[in-house]
Design an enzyme around this catalytic site. Structure first.
Site, short mmCIF file in Angstrom:
data_model
loop_
_atom_site.label_atom_id
_atom_site.label_comp_id
_atom_site.label_asym_id
_atom_site.label_seq_id
_atom_site.Cartn_x
_atom_site.Cartn_y
_atom_site.Cartn_z
N HIS A 1 -12.59 -20.22 0.14
CA HIS A 1 -12.91 -19.47 1.38
C HIS A 1 -13.41 -20.41 2.48
O HIS A 1 -13.19 -20.14 3.67
CB HIS A 1 -13.87 -18.30 1.13
CG HIS A 1 -15.23 -18.65 0.65
ND1 HIS A 1 -15.55 -18.80 -0.67
CD2 HIS A 1 -16.38 -18.86 1.34
CE1 HIS A 1 -16.83 -19.08 -0.78
NE2 HIS A 1 -17.36 -19.14 0.41
N CYS B 1 -1.09 10.57 5.11
CA CYS B 1 -1.64 11.67 4.30
C CYS B 1 -1.35 13.03 4.94
O CYS B 1 -1.74 14.06 4.38
CB CYS B 1 -3.13 11.48 4.14
SG CYS B 1 -3.98 11.32 5.71
N ASN C 1 -8.06 7.06 7.67
CA ASN C 1 -7.87 8.50 7.88
C ASN C 1 -8.71 8.95 9.09
O ASN C 1 -9.79 8.42 9.35
CB ASN C 1 -8.29 9.22 6.59
CG ASN C 1 -8.38 10.71 6.78
OD1 ASN C 1 -9.45 11.23 7.08
ND2 ASN C 1 -7.27 11.39 6.63
N THR D 1 -6.74 -8.48 -0.11
CA THR D 1 -7.64 -7.89 -1.10
C THR D 1 -6.78 -7.37 -2.25
O THR D 1 -5.55 -7.21 -2.11
CB THR D 1 -8.47 -6.73 -0.52
OG1 THR D 1 -7.58 -5.66 -0.16
CG2 THR D 1 -9.29 -7.17 0.69
N ASP E 1 -9.50 -1.76 6.70
CA ASP E 1 -9.77 -0.41 6.20
C ASP E 1 -11.26 -0.06 6.32
O ASP E 1 -12.10 -0.92 6.64
CB ASP E 1 -9.23 -0.22 4.78
CG ASP E 1 -9.97 -1.05 3.73
OD1 ASP E 1 -11.07 -1.59 4.02
OD2 ASP E 1 -9.46 -1.15 2.60
N ALA E 2 -11.59 1.19 6.05
CA ALA E 2 -12.97 1.67 6.23
C ALA E 2 -13.93 0.91 5.32
O ALA E 2 -15.05 0.57 5.73
CB ALA E 2 -13.03 3.17 5.94
N ASN E 3 -13.50 0.61 4.12
CA ASN E 3 -14.37 -0.07 3.17
C ASN E 3 -14.71 -1.49 3.63
O ASN E 3 -15.89 -1.89 3.67
CB ASN E 3 -13.69 -0.10 1.80
CG ASN E 3 -14.59 -0.64 0.71
OD1 ASN E 3 -15.76 -0.28 0.64
ND2 ASN E 3 -14.06 -1.52 -0.11
N THR E 4 -13.69 -2.24 4.02
CA THR E 4 -13.94 -3.63 4.44
C THR E 4 -14.66 -3.66 5.79
O THR E 4 -15.49 -4.53 6.03
CB THR E 4 -12.63 -4.44 4.45
OG1 THR E 4 -12.06 -4.36 3.13
CG2 THR E 4 -12.87 -5.90 4.77
C1 PCO Z 1 -3.82 8.20 5.96
N1 PCO Z 1 -4.28 6.95 6.34
C2 PCO Z 1 -3.53 6.18 7.11
C3 PCO Z 1 -4.11 4.86 7.56
C4 PCO Z 1 -3.65 4.42 8.88
N2 PCO Z 1 -2.26 4.68 9.13
C5 PCO Z 1 -1.48 3.85 9.83
C6 PCO Z 1 -0.05 4.31 10.07
C7 PCO Z 1 1.00 3.59 9.23
C8 PCO Z 1 2.38 4.12 9.56
O1 PCO Z 1 2.72 3.91 10.89
C9 PCO Z 1 0.77 3.78 7.76
C10 PCO Z 1 0.97 2.11 9.55
O2 PCO Z 1 0.05 5.70 9.87
O3 PCO Z 1 -1.89 2.82 10.27
O4 PCO Z 1 -2.41 6.58 7.42
C11 PCO Z 1 -4.41 8.98 5.14
S1 PCO Z 1 -5.84 8.52 4.36
#
Ligand code: PCO
Length: 215
Positions: A99, A184, A151, A64, A115-118
């Site tokens: 596609h 985060c 998250n 994406t 991710d949450a959006n997809t």
């Molecule tokens: C954090 N969001 C995330 C998303 C998921 N995180 C992960 C792991 C990684 C490091 O090992 C980034 C691969 O933490 O899958 O961290 C805040 S919105």
């Protein structure tokens, strides 16, 4: 299995030459990796190189636009498709629709990270980019694996479990997220499964399907 489109995954790549009557080179098992805009997309280079270590695998990536933020295309050793390729490839009626070519090409799809959006889009059938169009058109007789990553607060929202269950009801296979300290700073569930776990799962599916006997 449907025939391989000649131009995929490397646009313009020559097809291997075989003499008539000669056995054709055994074709590899094709894994299409979908990558979305979670910070876990940082791990794409590691994931692709892990998959390429599995004997008999051929790998291509669909990204994406948001996912592009997290890796450099220079670190990806395989063909990388994005939305612009879909529109550049199609100019007139006889042109391939990317596609659809990709869903034909792939033997297995691996969405990592999802991710949450997809996740929300796929659960409800939305398809507004190359990746979600491949998934929307997916041949459900082929495996689709997904690795959620988001998250912890998003993960714990009740909509997430509903959407993950919906994907499982489609027959897709979840590679569950794990708990760790997220980028985060939050600590908890939502981190993408380890790359090793993901590659092992692909190996497992490959051996269940009878190895790389794809011709
Ligand atoms: C954090 N969001 C995330 C998303 C998921 N995180 C992960 C792991 C990684 C490091 O090992 C980034 C691969 O933490 O899958 O961290 C805040 S919105």
């Amino acid at each position: 299995m449907e025939p391989a489109p000649t131009r995929l995954p490397g646009p313009g790549a020559p097809t291997p030459h075989t003499e008539p009557g000669e056995p054709s080179e055994e074709r590899k098992f094709r894994v299409l990796v979908g990558v979305t805009g979670s910070v876990a997309a940082l791990k794409l280079p590691l994931l692709v190189s892990g998959l390429l270590e599995v004997p008999g695998l051929e790998v291509a990536v669909v990204t994406t636009e948001r996912a592009k933020h997290f890796y450099s295309p220079r670190d990806i050793a395989v063909t990388l498709y994005s939305d612009a390729d879909e529109w550049e490839m199609w100019k007139q009626r006889s042109d391939p629709v990317l596609h659809i070519e990709l869903r034909r090409w792939a033997d297995l799809m691996l969405v990592a990270p999802l991710d949450a959006n997809t996740l929300g889009k796929v659960a409800s059938g939305l398809c507004d980019n190359l990746l979600t169009c491949v998934i929307r058109a997916w041949d459900r007789s082929k495996p689709l694996l997904f690795c959620p990553a988001m998250n912890t607060a998003m993960w714990e929202h009740p909509i997430t479990a509903q959407q993950v269950d919906q994907l499982k009801a489609f027959g897709y296979i979840e590679i569950p997220c794990v708990a760790k300290k997220l980028v985060c700073g939050d600590q908890g569930l939502g981190a993408m499964a380890e790359v090793e776990t993901i590659v092992d799962k692909v190996r497992e599916i490959l051996s269940q399907l009878g190895g790389s006997q794809h011709s």
